[in-house]
Design a protein around this motif. Structure first.
Motif: not given
Length: 394
Positions: A8-37
């Motif tokens: 249950d996942i699209g190709w654009t989601d898989l590409f998005y996830g792979a692209a995020q592996c190349l970005r500098r993102i703070d793990p704590a901020d990313a977790a907070l965005r999930v919890e905010a959902c």
């Protein structure tokens, strides 16, 4: 041939996830965005997996060693191993096939002065009300933990009577992010202890998560009937059991070092993809799955569908109970449907508590066949599937 599995996942989601592996993102901020959902972000904690969250919870609760933890008699073996790793005793409670959760009378019989918690795991996408279970557990002062790993439907946020509700977004789950989990913890002090424990854990490897996404892209290719046919033919040529290979490929944590594997904070790319999946949840796709599930259920004998009468059912998977599982699998294969008995669920056994043996759980699990089921099936295909199942049962 309709494959048994479609992620249950699209190709654009898989590409998005792979692209995020190349970005500098703070793990704590990313977790907070999930919890905010979550509608109640102050009660939510994002984890690497439900196993990780359950381990965190038991660490925060600090239950006395040798305490009993009552658990639905059908669950994944890792949940039992986590309970035992904390010096606690898992005690199975037999289930009711009509609800897929423990019967209240069985739960009462299993409670002893050593019991401290109850873990209820509704199965197959069923959302079972916990009213009777909560009355019993609350009456004895027990923690009520809802393992809703299979029940996420975009709206459900846990039974309000549970102290903790756990939701999974692993590879074969609804709205998968290739991992990740959300726990709703209604006790603020326990939640803060869980946050503190998790903050001290090592971070999940980005490269390992990227490798997982690539593997899941390969599994997504197999959802194409032609690719799946080639895959099966190739496995046959080299003498590999395709059923076992597929079952092993979707296991979130393989190997013996379970606790080492689950005791990590989720990496930022995983959290970024999970936030995307939650924010853009495909309600129409899930509604389509529900329509097809009811269509198939209503075309089969009532006794062949566990929890057939359940009002809350997302049809995450579609199990069929039969007296001849191997015969049904072969019959469906001839009709163009790939089915399997392979699964991660097991019956919890405990030799010194035979006054409440999980007999119903054993009978049901040994007789279950999982048939191909997802929104991409046509109504005509569902009718053909139902006809093949009925013919095999005669």
């Amino acid at each position: 041939m309709w494959p048994r599995m479609r992620l249950d996942i699209g190709w654009t989601d898989l590409f998005y996830g792979a692209a995020q592996c190349l970005r500098r993102i703070d793990p704590a901020d990313a977790a907070l965005r999930v919890e905010a959902c979550w509608p109640e972000p102050h009660e939510a904690i994002a984890c690497l997996s439900v196993r990780s969250g359950f381990d965190l919870l038991l660490s925060a609760l600090e239950l006395p060693r040798e305490s009993d933890v009552l658990i639905s008699a059908i669950t994944i073996p890792h949940m039992v191993r986590i309970i035992e790793a904390h010096g606690l005793r898992p005690v199975p409670v037999d289930i009711d096939p009509a609800t897929t959760i423990p019967r209240p009378d069985q739960l009462r019989r299993a409670i002893t002065p050593q019991t401290r918690a109850v873990v209820i795991a509704p199965l197959f996408g069923v959302r079972a009300p916990l009213d009777a279970v909560a009355t019993i557990s609350h009456g004895h002062g027990l923690w009520l933990i809802e393992d809703a790993a299979q029940a996420f439907d975009g709206n459900y946020r846990g039974d309000p009577l549970a102290h903790v509700s756990m939701f999974s977004f692993g590879v074969i789950k609804t709205a998968t992010a290739g991992g990740g989990a959300l726990l709703r913890v209604r006790d603020r002090a326990v939640l803060e202890r869980m946050r503190a424990i998790q903050a001290a854990m090592p971070l999940q490897s980005r490269s390992r998560y990227f490798s997982k996404l690539m593997k899941y892209a390969g599994l997504k290719l197999l959802s194409n009937p032609w690719c799946f046919r080639l895959f099966r033919a190739g496995c046959k040529c080299i003498g590999v059991d395709d059923d076992r290979l597929l079952s092993q490929s979707v296991r979130g944590f393989a190997g013996a070092e379970l606790l080492t594997a689950i005791r990590h904070r989720p990496c930022a790319p995983l959290m970024a993809l999970l936030a995307r999946r939650l924010q853009s949840f495909e309600h129409r796709r899930l509604a389509r799955r529900g329509e097809l599930g009811r269509r198939l259920r209503d075309s089969l004998p009532l006794a062949s569908c566990p929890a057939a009468a359940a009002t809350g059912h997302s049809f995450w998977v579609f199990p069929v109970v039969t007296r001849n599982p191997r015969g049904l699998i072969e019959a469906l294969k001839l009709a163009g449907f790939d089915a399997t008995q392979g699964q991660s669920l097991r019956v919890v056994e405990l030799s010194d508590r035979q006054h409440c043996p999980p007999d119903e759980a054993r009978r049901m699990l040994s007789a279950i066949v999982f048939v191909p089921f997802y929104p991409e099936l046509s109504a005509r295909a569902v009718d053909r599937l139902a006809a093949a199942i009925r013919e095999s049962m005669h």
